[in-house]
Design an enzyme around this catalytic site. Structure first.
Site, PDB file in Angstrom:
ATOM      1  N   GLU A 229       0.649  -1.526   0.204  1.00  0.00           N
ATOM      2  CA  GLU A 229       0.293  -0.004  -0.083  1.00  0.00           C
ATOM      3  C   GLU A 229       1.197   1.310   0.107  1.00  0.00           C
ATOM      4  O   GLU A 229       0.690   2.336  -0.577  1.00  0.00           O
ATOM      5  CB  GLU A 229      -1.213  -0.049   0.975  1.00  0.00           C
ATOM      6  CG  GLU A 229      -1.540  -0.900   0.890  1.00  0.00           C
ATOM      7  CD  GLU A 229      -3.008  -0.862   2.225  1.00  0.00           C
ATOM      8  OE1 GLU A 229      -3.590   0.317   2.542  1.00  0.00           O
ATOM      9  OE2 GLU A 229      -3.958  -1.782   2.876  1.00  0.00           O
ATOM     10  N   ASP A 302      -2.251  -4.283   3.540  1.00  0.00           N
ATOM     11  CA  ASP A 302      -3.017  -4.814   4.820  1.00  0.00           C
ATOM     12  C   ASP A 302      -3.725  -5.713   5.457  1.00  0.00           C
ATOM     13  O   ASP A 302      -4.753  -6.062   4.488  1.00  0.00           O
ATOM     14  CB  ASP A 302      -3.374  -3.207   5.656  1.00  0.00           C
ATOM     15  CG  ASP A 302      -2.182  -2.058   5.832  1.00  0.00           C
ATOM     16  OD1 ASP A 302      -0.935  -2.634   5.329  1.00  0.00           O
ATOM     17  OD2 ASP A 302      -2.620  -0.912   5.649  1.00  0.00           O
ATOM     18  N   ASP A 304      -6.530  -6.383   6.495  1.00  0.00           N
ATOM     19  CA  ASP A 304      -7.701  -5.911   7.550  1.00  0.00           C
ATOM     20  C   ASP A 304      -8.893  -6.406   6.296  1.00  0.00           C
ATOM     21  O   ASP A 304      -8.310  -6.565   4.983  1.00  0.00           O
ATOM     22  CB  ASP A 304      -7.702  -4.902   8.489  1.00  0.00           C
ATOM     23  CG  ASP A 304      -7.024  -3.443   7.263  1.00  0.00           C
ATOM     24  OD1 ASP A 304      -7.335  -3.857   6.159  1.00  0.00           O
ATOM     25  OD2 ASP A 304      -7.215  -2.965   8.025  1.00  0.00           O
ATOM     26  N   GLU A 306     -10.377  -3.778   5.060  1.00  0.00           N
ATOM     27  CA  GLU A 306      -9.925  -2.991   4.040  1.00  0.00           C
ATOM     28  C   GLU A 306      -9.167  -3.101   3.169  1.00  0.00           C
ATOM     29  O   GLU A 306      -8.849  -3.305   1.824  1.00  0.00           O
ATOM     30  CB  GLU A 306      -9.914  -1.541   5.006  1.00  0.00           C
ATOM     31  CG  GLU A 306      -9.373  -0.450   4.117  1.00  0.00           C
ATOM     32  CD  GLU A 306     -11.228   0.249   3.576  1.00  0.00           C
ATOM     33  OE1 GLU A 306     -11.701   0.981   2.829  1.00  0.00           O
ATOM     34  OE2 GLU A 306     -12.070  -0.547   4.763  1.00  0.00           O
ATOM     35  N   TYR A 532       1.285  -5.136  13.522  1.00  0.00           N
ATOM     36  CA  TYR A 532      -0.435  -3.965  12.778  1.00  0.00           C
ATOM     37  C   TYR A 532      -1.090  -3.245  13.662  1.00  0.00           C
ATOM     38  O   TYR A 532      -1.177  -3.811  14.747  1.00  0.00           O
ATOM     39  CB  TYR A 532      -1.063  -5.250  11.459  1.00  0.00           C
ATOM     40  CG  TYR A 532      -1.740  -5.110  10.843  1.00  0.00           C
ATOM     41  CD1 TYR A 532      -1.906  -3.495   9.893  1.00  0.00           C
ATOM     42  CD2 TYR A 532      -3.330  -4.577  11.387  1.00  0.00           C
ATOM     43  CE1 TYR A 532      -2.609  -2.599   8.476  1.00  0.00           C
ATOM     44  CE2 TYR A 532      -4.219  -4.713  10.415  1.00  0.00           C
ATOM     45  CZ  TYR A 532      -4.218  -2.917   9.197  1.00  0.00           C
ATOM     46  OH  TYR A 532      -4.758  -2.758   8.444  1.00  0.00           O
ATOM     47  N   ARG A 534      -3.685  -1.643  14.068  1.00  0.00           N
ATOM     48  CA  ARG A 534      -5.680  -1.555  13.821  1.00  0.00           C
ATOM     49  C   ARG A 534      -5.884  -3.446  13.708  1.00  0.00           C
ATOM     50  O   ARG A 534      -6.244  -4.111  13.007  1.00  0.00           O
ATOM     51  CB  ARG A 534      -5.962  -1.241  11.614  1.00  0.00           C
ATOM     52  CG  ARG A 534      -5.433  -0.209  11.536  1.00  0.00           C
ATOM     53  CD  ARG A 534      -6.015   0.431  10.256  1.00  0.00           C
ATOM     54  NE  ARG A 534      -5.775   1.615   9.600  1.00  0.00           N
ATOM     55  CZ  ARG A 534      -4.711   2.083   9.283  1.00  0.00           C
ATOM     56  NH1 ARG A 534      -3.418   1.185   9.256  1.00  0.00           N
ATOM     57  NH2 ARG A 534      -4.098   3.645   9.070  1.00  0.00           N
ATOM     58  N   HIS A 579      -6.160 -10.148  14.805  1.00  0.00           N
ATOM     59  CA  HIS A 579      -4.968  -9.887  14.157  1.00  0.00           C
ATOM     60  C   HIS A 579      -4.314 -10.312  16.097  1.00  0.00           C
ATOM     61  O   HIS A 579      -4.904 -10.022  16.987  1.00  0.00           O
ATOM     62  CB  HIS A 579      -4.282  -8.639  13.444  1.00  0.00           C
ATOM     63  CG  HIS A 579      -5.505  -8.810  12.397  1.00  0.00           C
ATOM     64  ND1 HIS A 579      -4.799  -8.951  11.497  1.00  0.00           N
ATOM     65  CD2 HIS A 579      -5.886  -7.720  12.072  1.00  0.00           C
ATOM     66  CE1 HIS A 579      -6.025  -9.105  10.391  1.00  0.00           C
ATOM     67  NE2 HIS A 579      -6.359  -7.848  10.596  1.00  0.00           N
TER      68      HIS A 579
END
Length: 1031
Positions: A229, A302, A304, A306, A532, A534, A579
């Site tokens: 990203e 990432d 997640d 998103e 990570y 989030r 996570h």
């Protein structure tokens, strides 16, 4: 060639009624070879639209080929995957029109060899198509797939082309953004097999041009393209993997819903219109170029929901652009930490894109869009200047405004306490120290908070205590254990950073993102320092736990490490725990070792994370506690004193290693050691002496306003939003001027309170806290594959649409009345006349009104337009707002004094155009004399003499010598000026008004800085005739 044609385009379920010509095959084969354009397809206005399918590669590799017949030959389209030219997506070189034209030309050639009988049948079929073909909407016609092309469509297209001629293509958008409509067709394969205009669709198993791979991608055996990203992450990962991997950044999402109404279409099975911004085309082109020489595409966004959606978007766009050549392997990998070991380990366990996670993303994105783009127009019409705060933001705003309402309605209650200072030994002796105690029993009754409610009663108790003799009547010793804190998740990291470091949520996430993506160390190697960021999971990998426990033994000793590694689990609503918790990637990188690498703020945040991770694997802290009860001889009066000290520091030892800024709040316990020793030396029956008894007055306090930390905690408790959304939620509320942050406290602006009240009144379900929390639960069910995402959308949209329809019929006067009723005490609190009679017309009533010409709100007369009196403007445009002054207070006119000549009051007032002074009060049929004071900066310094001097203007200086009209000196908003008829001239600012004479005024009026008011007069007829003759 014929054999190839039959094998590739065969339609076994419905054989052709006529032999297929070689020309048909060649035309179609040629169309397949046309290169794709980065800008898809059929243009509509200035936006480019194309139709694709929401596609995933199922684990069982189940694919289908849907073949629609064009005059007896088949055209293959993937029902479960998109072909090189897309599922019903055509490039500029091969549009839907061109497909129809190819089919029509092939059909005409066949029919010419078939004889007159075929011609007659074709003619009849054309007539029937013209009569029976149903009308189609623009959207439907613009997005119709080629798989729906039938004989009638082809004939109609040929007819239109011959009668109207070829249409010109629309020009490319100036922003070069592509818009794509994506109606989801992710149902069962059987649903894709339909009767289309009398022609059958064939379903059969075929292989895609590329495939997902599950084989290890490290060590490398062939060239691979890795897409992440951010640029920083790409540089760090590139350093780990070497030349066989080309690592490219996507810079976040490569496409998003078009920011306009109609991008989500509930009536078309929630199809979506995506927009690709111009910079994203550059990134996609770089990926396409890199893939031309690669064998593997690795999507590493990432880990997640998103990130899964970003990977899906990239794959869809690359597929549409023809960047995925034959037999290329596609893999999805996730990096939970940016370290060499983790990166290479993740490449050995690739997987497919998680269909359920993408569906959950689509459902959330569509729902947020539908709520925002349907509520916002209503707010613009009912409350000018206000916008929707979104689904999660509306719930957060409601929490803040509800707390403000509690504060407004709070009524303080008085209560008293009695604090006593006691001493062991004789009074006057300095050998022993004093220690505090508080009153718990009086007159043999246990006291509660409101037992003493007056000063008289408190003083009476004080006298009893001063006259009594006390001794120790009870002694209780105990030990307590305080467990270490849990490791950080996103929400608790934001809370602790706010409480201990005074960081905002957005700053915390910005710094944490930098620590996660990678920082260059002293040796020149870049590495991610934390995992990570989030996450809502509390677990830590076994390998990391072992490393932390080894560090504790090495640094603090065996007694400080817990006997067994503790397991932490989330206890709040909607925890996904997908996570790990936030922790350092290498616990042996102490904060002191990074002092020269990280900036001050980043180092503080890393220290916070490091100390929390270490402490969670340490032993509990042990405290010795002592509680002393002290009473008089009858024990009718009981005082209590308590203290504690640390016996074993346990996890608190780690905080001695960190900087003062993030030290644990319990470390100030050393100040209580002296009191503990004194209490511990006492025993039952020891006499004590009263040094001082002091009554203290208190009042109950309203609930505190939310800080960013406490609001995040509340949102987490209610299950509203996700860890990654909290910082964005708070930023949006501030950007829209709904909330301001003062001294780290969130205070709602009146605009925000109006929006919250409006939504609570007319969208009660959306504003209900359980709505957003239940929605998060449903989205989690979609992520787990338990709920069908379109069914979820249909359920919520059906109910939400009813709210929108009802609210659209609400008149703006009803909104004004509702807001006045809810905030009446707040709005009119500073008006002395509680009857609220209009002081201008003496007939109307002052009410709250919404401006029809802008974003203003004001208190005005209800007899408008007959009476235009405005008591106070509450909100103007953003440029006119003065942030230093509260915009919600209503200021009464200030009385400067009385004019001795007319015996009238001289008032200082404020209006829509600023402050002014007025001679006399407002009354019906009379307009008092006024003068602006906007040119005076310090309005509070205006005296009666200043006001009377200003009120004498406009002043006549004399008559003009040429025409006898008066020359006046007047006061304007920017200062003094002189005027003669329509001619005006400003008076120099360094000249006093008293020094302006008629001669000076005439000099100004003939100068170069002269301006005229009114419309310029036209030339007289004589002047026009003279001009014509001269010409």
């Amino acid at each position: 060639m014929i054999q190839l044609h039959r094998s590739f385009f065969s339609t076994t379920s419905v054989p052709s009624s006529r032999p297929l010509s070689l020309r048909h095959f060649m035309l179609q084969f040629r169309a397949l070879q046309i290169p794709l354009s980065p800008h898809a397809t059929s243009a509509i206005g200035t936006s480019v639209q194309c139709r694709t399918r929401v596609w995933f590669s199922p684990a069982k590799s189940r694919f289908a080929k849907s073949t629609a017949s064009f005059s007896g030959f088949g055209f293959p389209f993937g029902a479960k995957f998109t072909t090189p030219f897309g599922d019903a997506v055509f490039s500029k070189g091969f549009s839907t029109k061109r497909a129809k034209a190819f089919a029509a030309r092939g059909k005409e050639k066949d029919e010419s060899a078939s004889g007159g009988e075929e011609d007659a049948k074709t003619t009849a079929k054309k007539k029937a198509a013209k009569k029976k073909k149903p009308s189609r909407s623009k959207n439907a016609s613009a997005t119709a797939g080629a798989s729906n092309l039938s004989q009638e469509d082809v004939d109609a297209a040929v007819s239109r082309k011959s009668s109207k001629g070829k249409k010109k293509g629309s020009k490319k958008s100036s922003t070069e953004s592509a818009v794509e409509e994506i109606p989801d067709n992710s149902g069962s394969v059987k649903d894709d097999s339909k009767e289309i205009n009398g022609n059958s669709s064939l379903i059969e198993e075929v292989k895609p041009l590329w495939k997902f791979t599950h084989r290890p991608l490290y060590p490398p055996s062939e060239k691979s393209v890795v897409v992440v990203e951010s640029v920083t992450k790409a540089k760090v990962i590139k350093g780990y993997l070497g030349d066989m991997y080309e690592v490219l950044p996507s810079y976040g999402h490569v496409r998003d819903l078009a920011a306009r109404s109609g991008s989500v279409r509930p009536d078309e099975d929630f199809s979506m219109v995506w927009e690709v911004p111009s910079p994203a085309w550059t990134h996609l082109k770089s990926m396409k170029v890199a893939l031309s020489g690669a064998e593997n595409l690795i999507l590493a966004s990432d880990p997640d929901r998103e990130g899964e959606a970003i990977a899906w978007h990239i794959l869809e766009m690359l597929q549409q652009q023809g960047a995925l050549h034959d037999n290329i392997s596609v893999a999805r990998v996730v990096f939970h930490e940016i370290t060499e070991r983790s990166i290479k380990g993740s490449l050995q366990t690739p997987r497919e894109i998680d269909e359920n996670l993408v569906h959950a993303y689509l459902a959330r994105r569509a729902l947020d869009y539908l709520i925002g783009f349907n509520i916002s127009p209503l707010l613009w019409r009912k409350l000018p200047g206000c916008q929707s705060a979104g689904r999660v933001q509306s719930a957060a705003l409601s929490l803040i405004c509800d707390r403000e309402m509690e504060i407004d309605e709070f009524k303080p209650i008085e209560y008293w306490t009695v604090e006593v200072q006691l001493k062991k030994g004789e009074l006057g002796s300095s050998k022993d120290h004093n220690f505090p105690a508080h009153l718990t029993h009086f007159d043999s009754k246990k006291l509660n908070q409101f037992s003493i409610t007056s000063d008289t009663k408190a003083r009476n108790i004080q006298s009893y205590i001063n006259s009594a003799d006390f001794q120790v009547v009870g002694l209780k010793k105990s030990k307590t254990r305080k467990n270490p804190p849990t490791p950080y998740i996103t929400s608790t990291l934001q809370q602790d950073a706010a409480n201990k470091l005074h960081f905002s949520a957005s700053l915390t996430m910005k710094l944490a993102q930098k620590l996660y993506e990678g920082v260059e160390l002293f040796d020149g190697v870049a590495v991610g320092l934390i995992t990570y960021i989030r996450t809502d999971g509390l677990h830590i990998s076994d390998e990391a736990v072992a490393s932390v426990r080894a560090l504790i033994v090495e640094r603090y000793g065996q007694d400080f490490v817990s006997q067994s590694a503790p397991k932490y689990f989330k206890k709040v609503k909607n925890a996904q725990e997908a996570h790990e918790a936030i922790r350092p990637t290498d616990i042996h990188k102490l904060p002191s070792m990074l002092a020269g690498v990280l900036d001050e703020e980043s180092l503080k945040l890393y220290t916070l994370i490091w100390s929390r991770t270490v402490s969670c694997q340490m032993e509990s802290a042990v405290y010795d506690q002592i509680q002393l009860d002290i009473g008089n001889a009858e024990e009718s009066i009981i005082l209590r004193s308590a203290s504690s000290r640390v016996k074993f520091p346990g996890y608190r030892a780690v905080f001695t290693d960190v900087t003062e800024a993030v030290r644990d709040k319990d470390n100030d316990g050393s100040s209580h050691d002296q009191t503990f020793k004194l209490l511990n030396s006492l025993k039952r029956g020891d006499p004590l002496h009263v040094v001082q008894a002091k009554p203290n007055q208190h009042h109950t306090q309203p609930p505190p306003r939310y800080s960013e930390a406490s609001l995040v905690k509340k949102l987490e408790e209610l299950g509203i939003g996700r860890p990654s959304t909290y910082a964005t939620t708070l930023r949006v509320l501030q950007d829209r001027n709904y909330v301001t942050v003062k001294s780290r406290v969130l205070s709602p602006e009146f605009r925000g309170r109006m929006v919250s009240a409006f939504l609570s009144q007319h969208f009660s379900e959306v504003m209900d806290y359980s709505f957003t929390a239940d929605m998060e639960t449903e989205l989690d069910n979609v992520s787990a594959g338990l709920t069908e995402w379109k069914g979820l959308l249909r359920d919520y949209w059906t109910r939400f649409k009813l709210y929108c329809e009802r609210t659209s019929n609400v008149h703006i006067h009803q909104v004004e009345k509702m807001l006045e009723k809810k905030f009446g005490n707040y709005l009119f609190s500073s008006i002395s006349d509680q009857s609220r009679v209009c002081p201008s017309c003496l007939e109307g009533t002052l009410i709250f009104k919404v401006s029809r010409f802008g974003a203003g709100y004001f208190i005005g007369c209800d007899q408008h337009p007959r009476c235009k009196y405005i008591a106070k403007t509450l909100y103007g445009t953003e440029e006119e707002e003065d942030a230093s002054q509260p915009s919600t207070s209503i200021e009464e006119p200030k009385l400067l004094g009385v004019n001795n000549v007319s015996n009238e009051k001289v008032l200082l007032k404020t209006g829509p155009y600023g402050f002014y002074v007025q001679l006399g009060e407002d009354r019906k049929g009379y307009t008092p004399k006024r003068a602006s004071v906007s040119h005076i900066k310090d309005v509070d310094s205006i005296t009666l003499e200043d006001a009377l001097e200003l009120l004498q203007y406009p002043l006549t200086l004399g008559n003009h010598p040429k025409d006898g009209h008066p020359v006046t000196l007047k006061l304007a908003r920017v200062g003094f000026c002189v005027r003669h008829r329509s001619t005006m001239a400003s008076v120099p600012k360094d000249m006093k008004a008293s020094d302006v004479t008629l001669e000076k005024a005439l000099e100004f009026l003939t100068g170069k800085d002269v301006r005229r008011s009114g419309r310029p007069k036209g030339k007289s007829k004589a002047q026009e005739v003279e001009a014509i003759e001269a010409f």
